[in-house]
Design a protein around this motif. Structure first.
Motif, PDB file in Angstrom:
ATOM      1  N   GLY A  59      -7.185  -1.661  12.766  1.00 46.19           N
ATOM      2  CA  GLY A  59      -8.135  -1.001  13.658  1.00 46.19           C
ATOM      3  C   GLY A  59      -8.572  -1.887  14.817  1.00 46.19           C
ATOM      4  N   LYS A  60      -8.647  -3.203  14.572  1.00 51.48           N
ATOM      5  CA  LYS A  60      -9.066  -4.132  15.609  1.00 51.48           C
ATOM      6  C   LYS A  60      -8.028  -4.225  16.729  1.00 51.48           C
ATOM      7  CE  LYS A  60     -11.384  -7.067  12.167  1.00 51.48           C
ATOM      8  NZ  LYS A  60     -11.394  -8.416  11.549  1.00 51.48           N
ATOM      9  N   HIS A  61      -6.757  -4.059  16.361  1.00 51.28           N
ATOM     10  CA  HIS A  61      -5.689  -4.252  17.336  1.00 51.28           C
ATOM     11  C   HIS A  61      -5.256  -2.961  18.007  1.00 51.28           C
ATOM     12  CE1 HIS A  61      -5.050  -8.487  16.295  1.00 51.28           C
ATOM     13  NE2 HIS A  61      -5.283  -8.124  15.036  1.00 51.28           N
ATOM     14  N   ILE A  62      -5.387  -1.849  17.304  1.00 48.03           N
ATOM     15  CA  ILE A  62      -4.932  -0.593  17.894  1.00 48.03           C
ATOM     16  C   ILE A  62      -6.028   0.079  18.716  1.00 48.03           C
ATOM     17  CG2 ILE A  62      -5.532   1.082  16.083  1.00 48.03           C
ATOM     18  CD1 ILE A  62      -2.564   2.081  16.398  1.00 48.03           C
ATOM     19  N   VAL A  67      -9.453   4.932   9.093  1.00 45.48           N
ATOM     20  CA  VAL A  67     -10.316   5.432   8.017  1.00 45.48           C
ATOM     21  C   VAL A  67      -9.474   5.695   6.777  1.00 45.48           C
ATOM     22  CG1 VAL A  67     -11.930   7.229   7.324  1.00 45.48           C
ATOM     23  CG2 VAL A  67     -11.836   6.491   9.721  1.00 45.48           C
ATOM     24  N   VAL A  68      -9.784   5.014   5.682  1.00 41.31           N
ATOM     25  CA  VAL A  68      -9.043   5.175   4.436  1.00 41.31           C
ATOM     26  C   VAL A  68      -9.506   6.434   3.708  1.00 41.31           C
ATOM     27  CG1 VAL A  68      -8.697   4.226   2.112  1.00 41.31           C
ATOM     28  CG2 VAL A  68      -8.530   2.736   4.121  1.00 41.31           C
ATOM     29  N   GLU A  69      -8.565   7.246   3.284  1.00 38.88           N
ATOM     30  CA  GLU A  69      -8.844   8.411   2.453  1.00 38.88           C
ATOM     31  C   GLU A  69      -8.032   8.275   1.168  1.00 38.88           C
ATOM     32  OE1 GLU A  69      -8.322  12.190   4.326  1.00 38.88           O
ATOM     33  OE2 GLU A  69      -9.477  11.637   6.117  1.00 38.88           O
ATOM     34  N   ASN A  70      -8.721   8.103   0.051  1.00 41.87           N
ATOM     35  CA  ASN A  70      -8.050   7.996  -1.246  1.00 41.87           C
ATOM     36  C   ASN A  70      -7.689   9.378  -1.753  1.00 41.87           C
ATOM     37  OD1 ASN A  70     -10.187   5.525  -1.216  1.00 41.87           O
ATOM     38  ND2 ASN A  70      -8.321   4.948  -2.284  1.00 41.87           N
ATOM     39  N   LYS A  71      -6.397   9.584  -2.018  1.00 44.07           N
ATOM     40  CA  LYS A  71      -5.893  10.854  -2.539  1.00 44.07           C
ATOM     41  C   LYS A  71      -5.077  10.572  -3.803  1.00 44.07           C
ATOM     42  CE  LYS A  71      -7.464  13.199   1.035  1.00 44.07           C
ATOM     43  NZ  LYS A  71      -8.558  14.206   0.905  1.00 44.07           N
ATOM     44  N   PRO A  72      -5.750  10.178  -4.885  1.00 48.08           N
ATOM     45  CA  PRO A  72      -5.013   9.788  -6.094  1.00 48.08           C
ATOM     46  C   PRO A  72      -4.391  10.985  -6.801  1.00 48.08           C
ATOM     47  CG  PRO A  72      -7.378   9.803  -6.517  1.00 48.08           C
ATOM     48  CD  PRO A  72      -7.212  10.065  -5.048  1.00 48.08           C
ATOM     49  N   GLY A  73      -3.378  10.664  -7.594  1.00 43.86           N
ATOM     50  CA  GLY A  73      -2.753  11.687  -8.420  1.00 43.86           C
ATOM     51  C   GLY A  73      -1.254  11.703  -8.282  1.00 43.86           C
ATOM     52  N   ALA A  74      -0.583  12.025  -9.407  1.00 40.69           N
ATOM     53  CA  ALA A  74       0.877  12.181  -9.449  1.00 40.69           C
ATOM     54  C   ALA A  74       1.604  10.936  -8.955  1.00 40.69           C
ATOM     55  CB  ALA A  74       1.303  13.409  -8.654  1.00 40.69           C
ATOM     56  N   SER A 272       0.940  -3.097  16.845  1.00 42.09           N
ATOM     57  CA  SER A 272      -0.395  -3.418  16.343  1.00 42.09           C
ATOM     58  C   SER A 272      -0.331  -3.963  14.922  1.00 42.09           C
ATOM     59  CB  SER A 272      -1.281  -2.173  16.401  1.00 42.09           C
ATOM     60  OG  SER A 272      -1.449  -1.720  17.738  1.00 42.09           O
ATOM     61  N   VAL A 273       0.584  -3.432  14.108  1.00 45.09           N
ATOM     62  CA  VAL A 273       0.757  -3.948  12.744  1.00 45.09           C
ATOM     63  C   VAL A 273       1.243  -5.393  12.787  1.00 45.09           C
ATOM     64  CG1 VAL A 273       2.091  -3.739  10.611  1.00 45.09           C
ATOM     65  CG2 VAL A 273       1.149  -1.700  11.683  1.00 45.09           C
ATOM     66  N   LYS A 274       2.196  -5.684  13.677  1.00 41.98           N
ATOM     67  CA  LYS A 274       2.693  -7.061  13.802  1.00 41.98           C
ATOM     68  C   LYS A 274       1.556  -8.018  14.133  1.00 41.98           C
ATOM     69  CE  LYS A 274       7.435  -5.977  15.221  1.00 41.98           C
ATOM     70  NZ  LYS A 274       8.448  -6.051  16.311  1.00 41.98           N
ATOM     71  N   GLN A 275       0.638  -7.597  15.011  1.00 39.12           N
ATOM     72  CA  GLN A 275      -0.505  -8.437  15.355  1.00 39.12           C
ATOM     73  C   GLN A 275      -1.445  -8.584  14.163  1.00 39.12           C
ATOM     74  OE1 GLN A 275      -1.851  -6.106  18.695  1.00 39.12           O
ATOM     75  NE2 GLN A 275      -0.715  -7.328  20.188  1.00 39.12           N
ATOM     76  N   ALA A 276      -1.673  -7.473  13.452  1.00 37.21           N
ATOM     77  CA  ALA A 276      -2.584  -7.501  12.304  1.00 37.21           C
ATOM     78  C   ALA A 276      -2.049  -8.395  11.194  1.00 37.21           C
ATOM     79  CB  ALA A 276      -2.804  -6.079  11.780  1.00 37.21           C
ATOM     80  N   MET A 277      -0.724  -8.434  11.041  1.00 34.78           N
ATOM     81  CA  MET A 277      -0.123  -9.215   9.963  1.00 34.78           C
ATOM     82  C   MET A 277      -0.189 -10.717  10.217  1.00 34.78           C
ATOM     83  SD  MET A 277       0.892  -7.249   7.467  1.00 34.78           S
ATOM     84  CE  MET A 277       2.167  -8.161   6.605  1.00 34.78           C
TER      85      MET A 277
END
Length: 324
Positions: A59-62, A67-74, A272-277
């Motif tokens: 989020g800082k780079h993009i 926002v994380v949404e947990n959708k557990p199951g299966a 942005s992921v490359k920067q975050a990593m």
């Protein structure tokens, strides 16, 4: 009427140009709202930790919150299905992993989504080995003890679900080691821990990094790991391969988007992921307890997924598992 055809074609062409221009503007402004990340686990688990860690830094780079949404199951399949149903505009991402896009296609013919057709694979994030664990009070002290006991009579092992990635990999272990071990499926690691401690099940096969608290505290004993080499932080723990069981598999996590997501959006997320990593905090979390960050993106990540599915299919065949 025929004289109006050229004029209509001109209007359609003009509209197409205008729409293309608007789309280009929208892409240039991406993102202009928060992005949601679907995670197929409840809060607090290893996958949730990896997902929230990258979400916070990404989020800082993009430029907008993730926002994380947990959708557990299966086994994570519900989250994957929801992502493939989302609008392909870059505002819905999935924490893809071994279970919902690796082992699931290998053992389930009735999945509501297709891999890789319904996905754009953006970036792999982290890989963590599986571990074979027993209770800290178990008389089984080493992987050699475990193999000898398994060959001498029936034993049991727990996993967090029938047809999940861990079960398929353990079936590879059984086949390679010539072991007779009964699978006992559970709905989560909590119930497994209870029965493991009470002796109702002999062992547990799962990604071990979320279990390190119990391992370090002596409640669990880690017998072997499924990585190619020993984990530097635990040099005394052997690999399955060096113990005579030629199985090298990892649980992995990465980011994916719905099919049809525009390439400029994918490119921006990837960068942005490359920067975050590169964040020290992300690397600290991802490297903890033997897990390892990954740099695979785009086509290379997609190829990795296809190879992973092929490996799981071989495990399904070797273990004579039922394909649903």
């Amino acid at each position: 009427m025929q004289k109006n055809f050229p004029q209509r074609r001109g209007i359609r062409a003009l509209l197409a140009v205008c729409l293309a221009g608007l789309a280009s503007v929208a892409m240039a402004q991406y993102p202009d709202q928060p992005i949601r990340l679907l995670i197929g686990f409840p809060p607090g688990g290893g996958g949730d930790l990896y997902g929230r860690t990258i979400a916070n830094e990404l989020g800082k780079h993009i430029g907008k919150p993730i926002v994380v949404e947990n959708k557990p199951g299966a086994g994570g399949n519900i989250a994957a299905e929801l992502m493939t149903q989302a609008k392909p505009d870059g505002y819905t991402l999935l924490l893809a992993m071994s279970g919902n896009v690796g082992s699931a296609p290998a053992i389930r013919s009735n999945l509501p989504y297709k891999v890789p057709d319904d996905f754009v694979f953006i970036s792999q994030l982290v890989e963590t080995p599986y571990g074979l664990v027993v209770s800290g009070d178990s008389p089984i002290k080493t992987i050699q003890d475990y193999v000898a006991r398994a060959k001498g009579g029936k034993m049991t092992y727990a996993s967090t679900g029938t047809g999940g990635a861990a079960q398929i990999v353990m079936e590879m272990v059984k086949q390679q080691g010539g072991l007779d071990i009964l699978h006992v499926p559970y709905k989560g690691s909590g119930p497994v821990m209870t029965d493991l401690m009470s002796g109702l099940v002999d062992s547990f096969f799962a990604p071990y990094t979320p279990l390190m608290g119990a391992i370090n505290g002596g409640k669990l004993r880690l017998l072997a790991v499924s990585s190619e080499k020993r984990v530097p932080e635990m040099p005394h723990i052997p690999t399955l391969k060096e113990s005579g069981i030629d199985v090298v598999m990892t649980q992995w996590y990465g980011l994916a988007a719905p099919k049809g997501t525009p390439q400029p959006v994918i490119d921006k997320i990837t960068q942005s992921v490359k920067q975050a990593m590169q964040s020290p905090e992300v690397l600290r979390v991802y490297r903890a307890d033997g897990a390892q960050e990954s740099s695979l993106t785009g086509a290379a990540f997609r190829d990795f997924v296809l190879k992973d599915i092929a490996n799981y299919k071989r495990g399904v065949e070797r273990g004579n598992l039922k394909v649903e």
